[in-house]
Design an enzyme around this catalytic site. Structure first.
Site, short mmCIF file in Angstrom:
data_model
loop_
_atom_site.label_atom_id
_atom_site.label_comp_id
_atom_site.label_asym_id
_atom_site.label_seq_id
_atom_site.Cartn_x
_atom_site.Cartn_y
_atom_site.Cartn_z
CG ASP A 172 56.32 -28.03 52.62
OD1 ASP A 172 55.61 -27.10 53.06
OD2 ASP A 172 57.18 -28.61 53.30
CG ASP A 199 55.05 -32.28 46.04
OD1 ASP A 199 55.61 -31.31 45.48
OD2 ASP A 199 55.40 -32.72 47.15
CG ASP A 237 55.42 -33.97 50.88
OD1 ASP A 237 56.31 -33.74 51.71
OD2 ASP A 237 55.20 -33.23 49.90
#
Length: 231
Positions: A14, A171, A12
């Site tokens: 961001d 995250d 991922d």
């Protein structure tokens, strides 16, 4: 395709590779203020971590009863975000080391993000991560964003690796759910520490409860090599 045990890592972007959430928050705050929502807080923004800008705009329109179309909200937010992102986005040092280590060892890697392709490419170029991360998938290129598995499955397809041979680094809870739905292992590094107990993170193969403060490139690589081929 490669055998299921072949390691490949899908990142991922961001909140995982780069600390871009402050820029997303500021872009969202300015857009919502322009449309009559003057008090959008960071705490409220945390609820959108891991969700694409388009899907965030859908939720804003419903939640705040906005008259603007989803496309208008999306384009305004994306325009503001790109301007902020180009002026400075920080890559997490240990994640950069992890990417460099994987590249040196010839491990296939990709980025699969809810951000627009333009935003992904701008950030990777600005941080220099584009030198190692050349396979990129945006949620704009697939039918559904996270928590659907589409971006991760497309990343696996482009890498030529079976989904079971991919490890996702995420995250956010929607991303962990997407990895699970794709049949991929997941290293979860929660951006919001308070969300570490979210049920979606319980599906992660490795949960780094302390987030970026606890994550290290060497330990992640060691885990990856130890578990490659166990599935």
């Amino acid at each position: 395709m490669s055998e299921p045990g072949t390691p490949a890592v899908v990142f991922d972007l961001d909140g995982t590779l780069v600390d871009s959430e402050p820029n997303y928050y500021e872009a969202a705050r300015r857009t919502l203020a322009e449309h009559g929502v003057p008090d959008f807080t960071w705490t409220e923004h945390e609820g959108y971590v891991g969700i694409s800008t388009w899907e965030s705009a859908v939720l804003w329109r419903e939640r705040y009863g906005l008259r603007a179309s989803v496309r208008e909200l999306f384009e305004a937010t994306n325009r503001r975000y790109l301007k902020l992102a180009r002026t400075g986005t920080r890559a997490y040092p240990e994640m950069r080391k992890f990417v460099e280590l994987l590249a040196a060892e010839g491990v296939p890697t990709a980025v699969a993000s809810g951000s627009s392709l333009e935003a992904i490419e701008a950030i990777l170029a600005g941080t220099g991560l584009d030198a190692q991360l050349r396979t990129v998938v945006s949620a704009d290129e697939v039918p559904r964003g996270k928590p659907a598995p589409d971006v991760f499955l497309e990343a696996a397809r482009r890498l030529g690796v079976a989904p079971a041979g991919c490890v996702v680094v995420e995250d956010a809870a929607p991303g962990a759910a997407a990895a699970h739905a794709a049949g991929m292992r997941c290293i979860a590094v929660p951006y919001v520490a308070a969300q570490a107990d979210a049920p979606e993170f319980a599906t992660a193969t490795l949960l780094v409860r302390g987030g970026q403060a606890e994550f290290t490139a060497q330990s992640a690589y060691a885990w990856l090599m130890e578990t490659a081929g166990r599935r």
